[in-house]
Motif scaffolding. Structure first.
Motif, PDB file in Angstrom:
ATOM      1  N   SER A   6      37.635 -24.830   4.921  1.00  0.00           N
ATOM      2  CA  SER A   6      38.647 -23.592   4.465  1.00  0.00           C
ATOM      3  C   SER A   6      38.414 -23.665   3.017  1.00  0.00           C
ATOM      4  O   SER A   6      38.189 -24.671   2.287  1.00  0.00           O
ATOM      5  CB  SER A   6      40.217 -23.902   4.669  1.00  0.00           C
ATOM      6  OG  SER A   6      40.485 -25.228   4.031  1.00  0.00           O
TER       7      SER A   6
ATOM      8  N   GLU B  97      40.629 -22.025  -0.506  1.00  0.00           N
ATOM      9  CA  GLU B  97      41.854 -21.416  -1.075  1.00  0.00           C
ATOM     10  C   GLU B  97      41.604 -21.160  -2.552  1.00  0.00           C
ATOM     11  O   GLU B  97      41.371 -21.816  -3.244  1.00  0.00           O
ATOM     12  CB  GLU B  97      42.901 -22.364  -0.748  1.00  0.00           C
ATOM     13  CG  GLU B  97      44.314 -21.835  -1.184  1.00  0.00           C
ATOM     14  CD  GLU B  97      45.333 -20.793  -0.280  1.00  0.00           C
ATOM     15  OE1 GLU B  97      46.122 -20.566  -0.492  1.00  0.00           O
ATOM     16  OE2 GLU B  97      44.311 -20.248   0.360  1.00  0.00           O
TER      17      GLU B  97
ATOM     18  N   ARG C 291      46.033 -25.369   1.421  1.00  0.00           N
ATOM     19  CA  ARG C 291      46.851 -24.026   1.151  1.00  0.00           C
ATOM     20  C   ARG C 291      47.742 -24.251  -0.373  1.00  0.00           C
ATOM     21  O   ARG C 291      48.215 -25.457  -0.291  1.00  0.00           O
ATOM     22  CB  ARG C 291      47.408 -23.607   2.071  1.00  0.00           C
ATOM     23  CG  ARG C 291      47.015 -23.025   3.445  1.00  0.00           C
ATOM     24  CD  ARG C 291      45.899 -22.196   3.058  1.00  0.00           C
ATOM     25  NE  ARG C 291      45.006 -21.671   4.238  1.00  0.00           N
ATOM     26  CZ  ARG C 291      43.848 -21.384   4.322  1.00  0.00           C
ATOM     27  NH1 ARG C 291      43.197 -21.059   3.370  1.00  0.00           N
ATOM     28  NH2 ARG C 291      43.164 -20.907   5.565  1.00  0.00           N
TER      29      ARG C 291
ATOM     30  N   THR D 174      49.238 -21.059   6.734  1.00  0.00           N
ATOM     31  CA  THR D 174      49.511 -19.776   5.987  1.00  0.00           C
ATOM     32  C   THR D 174      50.975 -19.785   5.369  1.00  0.00           C
ATOM     33  O   THR D 174      51.592 -20.521   6.088  1.00  0.00           O
ATOM     34  CB  THR D 174      48.964 -18.548   6.842  1.00  0.00           C
ATOM     35  OG1 THR D 174      48.861 -17.428   6.028  1.00  0.00           O
ATOM     36  CG2 THR D 174      49.965 -18.339   7.756  1.00  0.00           C
TER      37      THR D 174
END
Length: 381
Positions: free
Chosen positions: A55, A57, A109, A152
């Motif tokens: 991921s 961010e 995140r 999220t």
């Protein structure tokens, strides 16, 4: 998944126009500052070879900032790999201090409301950092032990996708936004409530489905201990200072105060946004009608925490149901009309209660009169 040299994670920065990031399943990170016209390899130099970038961010507060989460478990390496950059990938810092060594990381995140507040999902647990990744703390709470595959943030709610145990959600992140050393150092602390929609309804518990967030103004407060907090009160007030509702550990029933239960540490109180109910009397038949108080209008209000006479106040806002077509003027006219109805109903019901009191007093006098001997010319009859 057997094919490599594949872009596995890609984002367009929501904070900087034209800034794109990609990460591949063979351990390469690229950045473009011109919407994809040109790309630059900015792979962290100390990152293991053939790692998978799981991921990416964007940093909400730093231009050119980003975070990446990577996994290398396919190579027999279960260590966590999180990195951050503040300069478009020219330099990277590994940020895994506090994460257990065999909890490999799947996602990271950044909270857009508080600088340096990060959330990380691993194969086993959730973690949180308040210092931009310099240190991490366990954030598992009641989450099952399960891989967290994605995270999220939506309207100050943190949503976690898991591998096999469904979706999980933390309703309100405003407490995390306000946490600081001041909170833990003070004997008591009142957090500012988030904006609350003027919506009715209630939550329904279910064994097979998630629960809705409670309706009303969710108020969090911290008490270091309750032994020294003899009297704790929470007042909800109009901006004029008029008290709408009061909750107390020692409620005054005549003042229509409601019971407040507290415990050491974190506490939660939910106010239903209503003014005091109309007066009632025993035996009153309503037939589905109600004597509930008025619902507060959209606008700004104050909540006050009082502990042994020491007070702290926070402002909060009630906002209109976005689905409603009523204007503020419409709601105010409705509020004023209902207020007149409740006032007249209370006046009527108080009169009935007074009549009942008078009847009891009259009957009491009549009973006493019957017990008094009547004497005529000194002779009792």
């Amino acid at each position: 998944m057997e094919y490599y040299c594949t872009i596995f994670a890609a984002i367009e920065s929501p904070y900087e126009e034209g800034l794109l990031w990609t990460g591949s399943d063979d351990g390469l990170v690229h950045v473009s500052k011109d919407g994809g016209e040109n790309w630059e390899n900015v792979t962290p130099k100390n990152m293991p070879e053939w790692i998978m970038i799981n991921s990416i961010e964007a940093d909400p507060f730093t231009k050119g900032g980003a975070y990446i989460a990577a996994t290398s478990y396919k190579n027999g390496d279960y260590q966590p790999y999180l990195y951050k950059t503040k300069d478009y990938g020219k330099s990277w810092t590994k940020i895994v201090n506090g994460i257990q060594n065999d909890h490999f990381t799947r996602v990271v995140r950044a909270d857009p409301e508080r600088k340096g507040l990060l959330y990380a999902g691993t194969e086993t647990e959730m973690y949180v950092s308040f210092d931009d990744g310099a240190s991490w703390k366990n954030f598992q709470l009641n989450l099952p032990i399960v891989p967290i595959t994605d995270l999220t943030i939506k309207d100050n709610h943190l949503i976690a996708a898991t591998q096999g145990r469904g979706f999980w959600l933390i309703d309100d992140l405003t407490v995390l936004h306000q946490l600081s050393d001041v909170v833990t150092q003070n004997d008591h602390y009142l957090f500012q409530p988030k904006k609350t929609y003027r919506i009715g309804g209630r939550s329904v518990e279910s064994k097979t489905a998630g629960e809705n967030m409670p309706s009303g103004v969710i108020t969090y407060f911290h008490l270091k201990d309750t032994a020294s907090a003899d009297t704790v009160k929470i007042h909800y007030k109009e901006k004029s200072g008029k008290v709408i509702a009061t909750f107390s550990t020692h409620p005054d029933k005549k003042a229509k105060e409601e019971k407040l239960t507290v415990e050491p540490g974190s506490n939660q109180l939910i106010w239903n946004m209503r003014y005091p109910d109309a007066e009632v009397f025993d035996g009153m038949i309503l037939w589905w009608s109600s004597t509930s108080g008025l619902t507060a209008l959209p606008g700004k209000y104050d909540v006050e925490l009082s502990v042994n006479g020491e007070s702290q106040t926070q402002e909060f806002e009630i906002v209109k149901d976005p689905r409603s077509s009523a204007t503020q003027e419409d709601l105010k006219a409705q509020f004023d009309f209902q207020n007149e109805v409740i006032a007249k109903l209370s006046e009527t019901n108080l009169a009935i209660k007074d009549i009942r009191k008078a009847r009891v007093q009259i009957e009491d006098v009549m009973k006493k009169q019957k017990l008094i001997p009547l004497k005529i010319w000194g002779k009792a009859f």
